[in-house]
Enzyme design. Structure first.
Site, PDB file in Angstrom:
ATOM      1  N   GLU A 119      -3.176   7.806   0.498  1.00 12.05           N
ATOM      2  CA  GLU A 119      -4.029   8.988   0.315  1.00 12.05           C
ATOM      3  C   GLU A 119      -4.033   9.878   1.553  1.00 12.05           C
ATOM      4  O   GLU A 119      -5.081  10.259   2.073  1.00 12.05           O
ATOM      5  CB  GLU A 119      -5.433   8.545  -0.117  1.00 12.05           C
ATOM      6  CG  GLU A 119      -5.371   7.758  -1.426  1.00 12.05           C
ATOM      7  CD  GLU A 119      -6.658   7.051  -1.822  1.00 12.05           C
ATOM      8  OE1 GLU A 119      -7.690   7.252  -1.171  1.00 12.05           O
ATOM      9  OE2 GLU A 119      -6.615   6.273  -2.798  1.00 12.05           O
ATOM     10  N   ASN A 160       1.506   6.583  -0.871  1.00  8.24           N
ATOM     11  CA  ASN A 160       0.830   6.248  -2.127  1.00  8.24           C
ATOM     12  C   ASN A 160      -0.399   7.149  -2.286  1.00  8.24           C
ATOM     13  O   ASN A 160      -1.126   7.381  -1.324  1.00  8.24           O
ATOM     14  CB  ASN A 160       0.379   4.773  -2.046  1.00  8.24           C
ATOM     15  CG  ASN A 160      -0.161   4.222  -3.341  1.00  8.24           C
ATOM     16  OD1 ASN A 160       0.505   4.314  -4.381  1.00  8.24           O
ATOM     17  ND2 ASN A 160      -1.356   3.641  -3.317  1.00  8.24           N
ATOM     18  N   HIS A 196      -4.557   6.454 -11.817  1.00  8.37           N
ATOM     19  CA  HIS A 196      -5.932   6.314 -12.324  1.00  8.37           C
ATOM     20  C   HIS A 196      -6.202   7.512 -13.234  1.00  8.37           C
ATOM     21  O   HIS A 196      -6.237   8.653 -12.764  1.00  8.37           O
ATOM     22  CB  HIS A 196      -6.940   6.316 -11.168  1.00  8.37           C
ATOM     23  CG  HIS A 196      -6.747   5.199 -10.199  1.00  8.37           C
ATOM     24  ND1 HIS A 196      -6.955   3.881 -10.537  1.00  8.37           N
ATOM     25  CD2 HIS A 196      -6.355   5.191  -8.905  1.00  8.37           C
ATOM     26  CE1 HIS A 196      -6.710   3.115  -9.484  1.00  8.37           C
ATOM     27  NE2 HIS A 196      -6.344   3.893  -8.480  1.00  8.37           N
ATOM     28  N   GLU A 224      -1.257   1.718  -9.368  1.00  9.83           N
ATOM     29  CA  GLU A 224      -2.682   1.360  -9.585  1.00  9.83           C
ATOM     30  C   GLU A 224      -3.145   1.853 -10.952  1.00  9.83           C
ATOM     31  O   GLU A 224      -4.167   2.540 -11.062  1.00  9.83           O
ATOM     32  CB  GLU A 224      -3.565   1.990  -8.502  1.00  9.83           C
ATOM     33  CG  GLU A 224      -3.151   1.676  -7.085  1.00  9.83           C
ATOM     34  CD  GLU A 224      -4.113   2.234  -6.030  1.00  9.83           C
ATOM     35  OE1 GLU A 224      -5.237   2.627  -6.377  1.00  9.83           O
ATOM     36  OE2 GLU A 224      -3.719   2.261  -4.860  1.00  9.83           O
ATOM     37  N   ASP A 226      -4.827   2.537 -14.391  1.00  9.24           N
ATOM     38  CA  ASP A 226      -5.936   2.241 -15.300  1.00  9.24           C
ATOM     39  C   ASP A 226      -6.300   3.530 -16.036  1.00  9.24           C
ATOM     40  O   ASP A 226      -5.948   4.616 -15.605  1.00  9.24           O
ATOM     41  CB  ASP A 226      -7.157   1.621 -14.587  1.00  9.24           C
ATOM     42  CG  ASP A 226      -7.606   2.380 -13.364  1.00  9.24           C
ATOM     43  OD1 ASP A 226      -7.567   3.619 -13.385  1.00  9.24           O
ATOM     44  OD2 ASP A 226      -8.003   1.738 -12.370  1.00  9.24           O
TER      45      ASP A 226
END
Ligand code: G3I
Length: 319
Positions: A119, A160, A196, A224, A226
């Site tokens: 990030e 990332n 996400h 990651e 979801d």
């Protein structure tokens, strides 16, 4: 059909004590990442202490079960020990270097991919404020990659971030950053898209986005994944929501499969029973491929239906 895409899961070190959880991770996935155990705050409660107990548990589990490991993460603004921001700015490069030398060095040759800088850009695609950026400027990114490469020359080193699934200003900024780092000889090997998402809003240009980073010679990964949805205490996910969620998972895994340089598709948690979502996004949940009772959701089928290889057991019931 050949399938080079490995399916993975973020692992909670404490949950590994639950045999059903441990068995599910072992049966379903070929790559694991530590959901929290390798973050600065967890490893470095104070300046003089490294606490590797939980990170080691995950490594030992992964090695015993023959899983690849994605290391997460070395330089991040969040879950960062307060003593770093309290340290004089001129000491922070030394702190970060010591951290990277020690952590990457400890697992040298055993962690296939590291999220070196997590990030790095904010929601306006500007360098994110952090104790590292404040002290070292934007050069902290290149330095972190160089130090990680020295500590483990065999590890694949990744940037990332979230909200970079599609072609968009933030992913454009990463594309430029990646080109610049590569032009400067920085050992950058991969770009990780977290994934996400909110149900009903799937990425529309993920394949093209992954491909442009691959065309720079980088490996790419969904790191990651979801898909959260609005839920209430009394009303859980409806069949319509679950079908829409499965479609969104499918959109992402199909994009990943379409790009040969995409090597991993990692779920950010196994089930709705243990999830970071409700604590972070009030009124949202049900984001994972198993429900709270560890029953497979339509999203499970979406992720695993086209997955081939002997390590994937298809029987979906966990308990
Ligand atoms: O360790 C403490 C524990 O001692 C305490 O009793 C408990 C009380 O709430 O909190 C525990 O810390 C929690 C920590 O996870 C470990 O479980 C924190 O409150 C909680 O905020 C923290 O959340 C993690 C979050 O990162 C922090 O930003 C989530 O589990 C984790 O899933 C999440 O992961 C991040 C990725 O690393 C980067 N990308 C975004 C993603 C989601 O935010």
């Amino acid at each position: 059909m050949t399938d080079t895409l490995r399916i993975g899961c973020a692992v909670d070190a404490f949950a590994l004590d639950d045999p059903a959880y441990r068995d599910a991770i072992a049966r379903l996935f070929t790559v694991v990442t530590a959901e929290n155990a390798m973050k600065f705050l967890l490893l470095r409660p104070d300046r003089d202490t490294y606490d590797f107990a939980n990170a080691d548990r995950i490594m030992e589990f992964a090695e015993a079960e023959g899983k690849a490991v994605r290391g997460h993460t070395l330089a991040w603004h969040s879950q960062l020990s307060e003593w770093v921001a309290d340290a004089p700015a001129e000491e922070r490069a030394g702190i970060l270097r010591d951290h990277i030398d020690t952590v990457v060095g400890r697992y040298r040759g055993r962690i296939e991919q590291w999220d070196v800088v997590n990030e790095a850009l904010d929601d306006d695609a500007q360098p994110r404020e952090s104790p590292w950026f404040e002290a070292m400027g934007i050069d902290y990114i290149a330095d972190a990659f160089r130090w990680a490469h020295e500590a483990d020359p065999s590890a694949r080193l990744f940037l990332n971030d979230y909200n970079v699934e599609d072609l968009c200003p933030k992913s454009d900024a990463y594309y430029e950053l990646a080109k610049q780092l590569l032009a400067n000889g920085v050992p950058l090997h991969g770009f990780g898209i977290q994934g996400h998402r909110i149900v009903g809003d799937p990425p529309t240009s993920m394949r093209e986005n992954l491909q442009r980073f691959a065309d720079l010679g980088l490996e790419v990964a969904l790191t990651e994944v979801d898909v959260r949805m609005p839920v209430t205490e009394v009303e859980h996910a409806s069949d319509v929501q679950l079908a829409a969620q499965a479609a969104d998972y499918r959109t992402m895994i199909e994009a990943a499969r379409a790009v040969p340089a995409c090597t991993s598709f990692v779920l950010w948690g196994l089930s709705d029973a243990h999830s970071w979502i409700p604590e972070t996004f009030a009124g949202f949940g049900a984001a994972h491929v198993f429900d709270e009772a560890l029953r497979p959701k339509p999203a499970f089928e979406a992720v695993f239906s086209d997955t081939v290889g002997p390590s994937y057991a298809k029987e979906p019931v966990l308990r």
